[in-house]
Motif scaffolding. Structure first.
Motif, mmCIF file in Angstrom:
data_model
loop_
_atom_site.group_PDB
_atom_site.id
_atom_site.type_symbol
_atom_site.label_atom_id
_atom_site.label_comp_id
_atom_site.label_asym_id
_atom_site.label_seq_id
_atom_site.Cartn_x
_atom_site.Cartn_y
_atom_site.Cartn_z
ATOM 1 N N SER A 12 122.691 -8.550 16.390
ATOM 2 C CA SER A 12 123.273 -9.691 17.106
ATOM 3 C C SER A 12 124.774 -9.502 17.226
ATOM 4 O O SER A 12 125.416 -8.872 16.386
ATOM 5 C CB SER A 12 122.976 -10.998 16.361
ATOM 6 O OG SER A 12 121.586 -11.210 16.232
ATOM 7 N N ARG A 14 128.410 -11.752 18.114
ATOM 8 C CA ARG A 14 129.064 -13.037 18.335
ATOM 9 C C ARG A 14 130.017 -12.899 19.514
ATOM 10 O O ARG A 14 130.941 -12.078 19.483
ATOM 11 C CB ARG A 14 129.832 -13.463 17.082
ATOM 12 C CG ARG A 14 128.970 -13.600 15.842
ATOM 13 C CD ARG A 14 129.798 -14.017 14.617
ATOM 14 N NE ARG A 14 130.918 -13.106 14.392
ATOM 15 C CZ ARG A 14 130.818 -11.956 13.727
ATOM 16 N NH1 ARG A 14 129.641 -11.576 13.251
ATOM 17 N NH2 ARG A 14 131.878 -11.187 13.551
ATOM 18 N N THR A 19 125.851 -16.401 20.725
ATOM 19 C CA THR A 19 125.298 -15.248 20.003
ATOM 20 C C THR A 19 124.313 -14.496 20.892
ATOM 21 O O THR A 19 123.405 -15.089 21.474
ATOM 22 C CB THR A 19 124.579 -15.700 18.723
ATOM 23 O OG1 THR A 19 125.517 -16.350 17.855
ATOM 24 C CG2 THR A 19 123.993 -14.499 17.990
ATOM 25 N N ARG A 21 121.502 -11.673 20.974
ATOM 26 C CA ARG A 21 120.568 -10.880 20.152
ATOM 27 C C ARG A 21 120.172 -9.655 20.964
ATOM 28 O O ARG A 21 119.269 -9.703 21.801
ATOM 29 C CB ARG A 21 119.350 -11.714 19.768
ATOM 30 C CG ARG A 21 118.555 -11.129 18.592
ATOM 31 C CD ARG A 21 117.539 -12.146 18.113
ATOM 32 N NE ARG A 21 116.759 -11.714 16.975
ATOM 33 C CZ ARG A 21 117.131 -11.827 15.701
ATOM 34 N NH1 ARG A 21 118.320 -12.360 15.416
ATOM 35 N NH2 ARG A 21 116.349 -11.414 14.726
ATOM 36 N N ASN A 60 132.067 -7.257 15.825
ATOM 37 C CA ASN A 60 131.392 -8.544 15.976
ATOM 38 C C ASN A 60 129.870 -8.424 15.884
ATOM 39 O O ASN A 60 129.142 -9.374 16.169
ATOM 40 C CB ASN A 60 131.777 -9.210 17.296
ATOM 41 C CG ASN A 60 131.321 -8.422 18.515
ATOM 42 O OD1 ASN A 60 131.168 -7.201 18.444
ATOM 43 N ND2 ASN A 60 131.128 -9.107 19.626
ATOM 44 N N THR A 277 121.863 -14.385 26.317
ATOM 45 C CA THR A 277 122.247 -15.646 25.680
ATOM 46 C C THR A 277 121.382 -16.807 26.165
ATOM 47 O O THR A 277 121.437 -17.895 25.606
ATOM 48 C CB THR A 277 123.728 -15.976 25.946
ATOM 49 O OG1 THR A 277 123.926 -16.133 27.359
ATOM 50 C CG2 THR A 277 124.635 -14.873 25.425
#
Length: 340
Positions: A12, A14, A19, A21, A60, A277
């Protein structure tokens, strides 16, 4: 014997939009001498899968699950210990050799550095080993190549140098990310022949990441198809090429140019990959699927075992034909015309 085993791997990121995936519950393994191809469109999660396995994700990024190399867990391993494995036991050939090679250093300096770091070789011994490996990847006049800077080499030569660098320490697992991108067809054929020779000679476990099904057909033993971060089909190359059981695999195969009597145009997969998203409900492929029905929009299919131990994540069990895809495209065009 399994050399690399990936279990329930999720990745994942950020972002400002939320977030993302990129990889969702990935499972696969590869054995010595075996070639696994990971196939899918850009953004399907192919590269992020192996970047996570190599510990090379962006800052991230977050990883869940397990990646074991020769029984040793890599997720959470200290960077110093991981560095000893990367480059020596596991090596990666990146997509663009021009950006992966240091433009300010001669090829010799870059190859020698690998051997001096991982093998504690003296410079003279490292130069001899580098020259030997350039011969292995069929580069003529290796001494001249060693003295060159990357920009003085052709695309095919740079790609061979990258392969040679990856093989310097005799890795047990080799990962190649889009290894034939931007190469002409003649050089592509040479690269594929070279990979086949190397896996046979060194018994290396090879993972090929590609969107080019021609690469898969001539090289891989198994194929794993990814869509929107998930595996949608997995099995032997012969089974998936001649009898695909997921509409996305079927679409990829029939949107690939090839010579076929009576076929004068491609049957493309309509639409675009989804926004990670904001995935659609049900099966992520359903907005683009010519074989969808009500259940596909409401429920996400699980990846289950089919005949011959192959895996597929699809509710549709009927026959798939090009005609069905073309009919679906025709209906969509008629809707667009009516709307205008």
């Amino acid at each position: 014997m399994t050399m690399l085993e990936v279990t329930d791997l999720s990745v994942s990121f950020r972002t400002q939009a939320g977030t993302v995936r990129a990889v969702d519950k990935m499972n696969f393994s590869v054995a010595p001498g075996q070639t696994l191809a990971i196939v899918g469109e850009s953004g399907s999660g192919k590269s992020q899968t192996v970047m996570a396995a190599m510990g090379l994700l962006a800052n991230n990024g977050e990883v869940e699950g397990s990646v074991k190399f020769d029984g040793r867990e890599l997720i959470g391993m200290k960077s110093g210990d991981l560095n000893k494995i990367r480059g020596q036991d596991m090596a990666m050939i990146f997509q663009d050799p021009m950006t992966s090679l240091n433009p300010y250093l001669r090829v010799e300096d870059q190859m020698v550095e690998v051997l001096m770091f991982h093998k504690n070789m003296k410079r003279k011994e490292a130069i001899d080993r580098s020259e030997e490996m350039l011969k292995t990847v069929h580069l003529p006049d290796p001494r001249r190549i060693l003295r060159r800077y990357p920009h003085e080499l052709s695309g095919g030569q740079r790609q061979r140098v990258m392969i040679a660098m990856a093989l310097l320490c005799d890795p047990k697992v080799l990962i190649a990310d889009e290894p034939t991108t931007a190469l002409d067809v003649t050089v592509q054929a040479q690269m594929l022949k070279l990979f086949a020779e190397l896996t046979d000679k060194f018994n290396t476990a090879l993972i090929i990441i590609t969107h080019d099904l021609g690469v898969v057909a001539g090289l891989a033993d198994e194929m794993m198809v990814m869509y929107a971060g998930r595996v949608v089909e997995k099995g032997s190359v012969d089974e998936l090429f001649y009898d695909p059981r997921h509409p996305y695999t079927f679409g990829l195969l029939h949107s690939t140019p090839h010579v076929q009597q009576g076929r004068d145009r491609l049957a493309p997969i309509k639409g675009l990959p989804p926004n990670l998203t904001n995935l659609p409900p049900g099966c992520a492929f359903n907005p683009r699927c010519a074989f969808r029905f009500d259940r596909c929009v409401k429920e996400r299919p699980a990846l289950i075992v089919r005949e011959h131990n192959r895996l597929s994540a699809c509710f549709y069990e009927g026959e798939m034909t090009e005609h069905d895809m073309e009919e679906d495209l025709v209906h969509d065009r008629e809707k667009d015309v009516a709307a205008t």
